[in-house]
Write an enzyme that holds these catalytic residues in place. Structure first.
Site, mmCIF file in Angstrom:
data_model
loop_
_atom_site.group_PDB
_atom_site.id
_atom_site.type_symbol
_atom_site.label_atom_id
_atom_site.label_comp_id
_atom_site.label_asym_id
_atom_site.label_seq_id
_atom_site.Cartn_x
_atom_site.Cartn_y
_atom_site.Cartn_z
ATOM 1 N N TYR A 164 15.346 73.329 90.344
ATOM 2 C CA TYR A 164 15.357 74.787 90.461
ATOM 3 C C TYR A 164 13.976 75.267 90.909
ATOM 4 O O TYR A 164 13.130 75.658 90.104
ATOM 5 C CB TYR A 164 15.766 75.440 89.129
ATOM 6 C CG TYR A 164 17.093 74.958 88.573
ATOM 7 C CD1 TYR A 164 18.064 74.412 89.421
ATOM 8 C CD2 TYR A 164 17.383 75.035 87.226
ATOM 9 C CE1 TYR A 164 19.276 73.950 88.924
ATOM 10 C CE2 TYR A 164 18.603 74.581 86.720
ATOM 11 C CZ TYR A 164 19.528 74.033 87.578
ATOM 12 O OH TYR A 164 20.734 73.579 87.077
ATOM 13 N N SER A 184 28.052 76.698 84.925
ATOM 14 C CA SER A 184 28.895 77.708 85.580
ATOM 15 C C SER A 184 30.060 78.109 84.671
ATOM 16 O O SER A 184 31.222 78.127 85.118
ATOM 17 C CB SER A 184 29.413 77.221 86.937
ATOM 18 O OG SER A 184 28.345 76.832 87.774
ATOM 19 N N PRO A 185 29.798 78.441 83.397
ATOM 20 C CA PRO A 185 30.879 78.730 82.450
ATOM 21 C C PRO A 185 31.615 80.022 82.784
ATOM 22 O O PRO A 185 32.717 80.250 82.306
ATOM 23 C CB PRO A 185 30.150 78.840 81.104
ATOM 24 C CG PRO A 185 28.755 79.247 81.462
ATOM 25 C CD PRO A 185 28.462 78.561 82.772
ATOM 26 N N LEU A 186 30.986 80.854 83.622
ATOM 27 C CA LEU A 186 31.651 82.089 84.068
ATOM 28 C C LEU A 186 32.134 81.937 85.510
ATOM 29 O O LEU A 186 32.427 82.922 86.179
ATOM 30 C CB LEU A 186 30.693 83.289 83.951
ATOM 31 C CG LEU A 186 30.238 83.606 82.518
ATOM 32 C CD1 LEU A 186 29.100 84.626 82.511
ATOM 33 C CD2 LEU A 186 31.417 84.123 81.693
ATOM 34 N N GLY A 189 35.110 89.434 85.927
ATOM 35 C CA GLY A 189 36.056 90.410 86.446
ATOM 36 C C GLY A 189 35.416 91.366 87.433
ATOM 37 O O GLY A 189 36.094 92.068 88.175
ATOM 38 N N GLY A 221 30.230 83.858 87.832
ATOM 39 C CA GLY A 221 30.392 85.314 87.678
ATOM 40 C C GLY A 221 31.823 85.781 87.884
ATOM 41 O O GLY A 221 32.179 86.900 87.514
ATOM 42 N N LEU A 222 32.663 84.923 88.475
ATOM 43 C CA LEU A 222 34.044 85.333 88.770
ATOM 44 C C LEU A 222 34.786 85.762 87.502
ATOM 45 O O LEU A 222 35.569 86.718 87.515
ATOM 46 C CB LEU A 222 34.787 84.163 89.429
ATOM 47 C CG LEU A 222 36.148 84.477 90.045
ATOM 48 C CD1 LEU A 222 36.009 85.478 91.178
ATOM 49 C CD2 LEU A 222 36.801 83.210 90.573
ATOM 50 N N LEU A 223 34.513 85.087 86.373
ATOM 51 C CA LEU A 223 35.227 85.387 85.129
ATOM 52 C C LEU A 223 34.744 86.668 84.436
ATOM 53 O O LEU A 223 35.274 87.036 83.390
ATOM 54 C CB LEU A 223 35.119 84.188 84.167
ATOM 55 C CG LEU A 223 36.042 83.018 84.501
ATOM 56 C CD1 LEU A 223 35.611 81.734 83.801
ATOM 57 C CD2 LEU A 223 37.484 83.364 84.152
#
Ligand SMILES: NC(=O)c1ccc[n+]([C@@H]2O[C@H](COP(=O)([O-])OP(=O)(O)OC[C@H]3O[C@@H](n4cnc5c(N)ncnc54)[C@H](OP(=O)(O)O)[C@@H]3O)[C@@H](O)[C@H]2O)c1
Length: 324
Positions: A65, A212-214, A221, A217-219
Site C-alpha cells: 500500500y 473487502s467485507p463490504l 447500498g 462499498g457495494l454492500l
C-alpha cells in the site's frame, strides 16, 4: 464500549472482530490510481481516531500500500493520538512480486522503520504467487523472523486450501503456528465455503481475515444509485462488480440489509459486517476500509449489533442468489 476479543488463530494475540483496513492510506501511488484517491495525513489521523474511539482494536496495512506510505501514515496517526507502540496490534504484509524469500528477512528493518517503532504483531505473505522462491522457502524465512522476535505471529493472504495446508506444515516443523489467511469474504463473495479454505481454517484453528467485507462499498447500498458510482476509480469498479447486472441482482439483498438495519437503528453496511463476524462463528474477522471518520465509526459499532438467527438466515439465503 467493551467488545469481546478473539484469539488470532492459535496464538496468544487477542483482536477485536473488526479491525481497520489501511489500503485507503496508500497515498498517491498505484492504489490511488486504481482503487482509492489519496488521503492527506490529517484525514488519516481523524479516521484512525474515530476507529479507536469506537472500539477498533487493531489495524491491517501492507508494504504494497504505497511502498510503506500506509504503514507510515497509520503510525504517524497513532503517534499523534498518543497511542504507544505495542498498545494496538498492527498487521502488515511482505510483497512477494519478483523477489526471493531472502527479501523477507532483508526487508524486515524497512517494515519496522515504516512502522516508526511499532512492533509487527502479524506479518503476512501478501500473495501466494509472484516470488522467485517456493512457498516453503518464504515460510521458512517468516519462521526465522518469529524466532528472532522481529515479528510475533505469521499469516498469509490469498492462499488456497492446499497452500494453507503446506504453510501450516512448514511452520509446524519450526514449532510455530500459522495464525491467519487474509482472503476476500462478504455477503457477495463466499468462495471460502466452496474451495475448502473455511473447513481447513476451522480444522487447523486458523483465523480468516475477511478483506473487502463490504465488497468495496457495494454492500453499503450507496452505489445502487448511478451518480454515486460515476466517480469510482477503474479497478475498484471492476473488482467490486458495480455493473448494472450485478446491481440488479444484488438489489433484494440490499433491501433486506436496509430493512434489518432499520429494525436495529443501524446502516446496511453495519448489518453486512455484523453478519460476517457472526455467521462463521469465531473463525472470520473483518477489516473494512474507510475514507471518512464516520465510516470507521460505523464499522466499529457493527461489533455491538446483535442479529437474530432468523435475520442471519434471511441474509444467508438472499446472499446466495445475489452472489450467483
Ligand atoms: N490481502 C489482500 O489481497 C487485500 C485486497 C484488498 C483489500 N485488502 C484489505 O482490506 C481492506 C478493506 O477492503 P476494501 O477497501 O477493498 O473494501 P471494503 O472494506 O469492502 O470497502 C471500503 C470502502 O467502502 C466504502 N464504505 C465503507 N464504510 C462505509 C459506510 N459506512 N458508508 C458508505 N460507504 C462506506 C468506502 O468507500 P469510499 O472510500 O468510496 O467512501 C470505503 O473506502 C483494505 O483497506 C485492505 O487493507 C486486502
Amino acid at each position: 464500549m467493551v467488545t469481546a476479543t478473539r484469539s488470532l488463530g492459535r496464538t496468544d494475540l487477542k483482536i477485536t472482530p473488526i479491525g481497520l483496513g489501511c489500503m485507503q492510506f496508500a497515498g498517491a501511488g498505484l492504489v490511488a490510481r486504481l482503487f482509492y484517491p489519496p488521503l492527506e495525513q490529517p484525514a488519516v489521523t481523524e479516521i484512525v481516531d474515530a476507529a479507536l474511539r469506537a472500539g477498533t482494536g487493531w489495524f491491517d496495512t501492507a508494504e504494497m500500500y504505497g511502498r510503506g506510505r500506509s504503514e507510515r501514515a497509520l503510525t504517524t496517526a497513532l503517534r499523534d493520538l498518543g497511542v504507544a507502540p505495542g498498545q494496538v496490534p498492527i498487521a502488515t504484509k511482505w510483497t512477494p512480486g519478483l523477489r526471493t524469500a531472502g527479501s523477507i528477512v532483508r526487508t524486515i528493518d524497512d517494515r519496522l522503520a515504516a512502522l516508526q517503532g511499532h512492533p509487527i504483531a502479524l506479518h503476512q505473505i501478501h500473495l501466494p504467487y509472484g516470488s522467485f522462491s517456493s512457498l516453503t522457502a518464504q515460510l521458512t524465512a517468516m519462521a526465522r523472523l518469529a524466532h528472532e522476535h522481529k515479528i510475533t505471529a505469521i499469516g498469509v493472504s490469498n492462499f488456497s486450501a492446499r497452500q494453507l495446508e503446506l504453510a501450516h506444515a512448514v511452520l509446524a516443523r519450526h514449532d510455530l503456528v500459522l495464525a491467519s489467511n487474509q482472503v476476500q469474504i462478504s455477503l457477495l463473495h463466499r468462495d471460502v465455503e466452496r474451495n475448502g479454505v473455511l473447513d481447513l481454517a476451522r480444522r487447523l484453528g486458523i483465523t480468516l481475515i475477511a478483506y473487502s467485507p463490504l465488497r468495496s462499498g457495494l454492500l453499503t447500498g450507496r452505489f445502487h444509485d448511478q451518480q454515486a458510482r460515476s466517480g469510482l476509480l477503474p479497478f475498484r469498479r471492476l473488482a467490486g462488480g458495480f455493473d448494472e447486472r450485478t446491481l440488479r441482482r444484488t438489489a433484494p439483498l440490499i433491501e433486506e440489509l436496509i430493512t434489518i438495519g432499520r429494525a436495529h437503528g443501524a446502516s446496511p453496511s453495519q448489518v453486512a459486517l455484523a453478519w460476517l463476524i457472526t455467521f462463521y462463528g469465531e473463525t472470520v474477522v473483518a477489516i473494512p476500509g474507510a475514507s471518512k471518520p464516520s465510516q470507521a465509526t460505523q464499522a466499529a459499532e457493527a461489533m455491538s449489533l446483535d442479529l437474530s438467527a432468523d435475520e442471519l438466515s434471511r441474509l444467508d439465503q438472499l446472499s446466495r442468489s445475489a452472489a450467483a
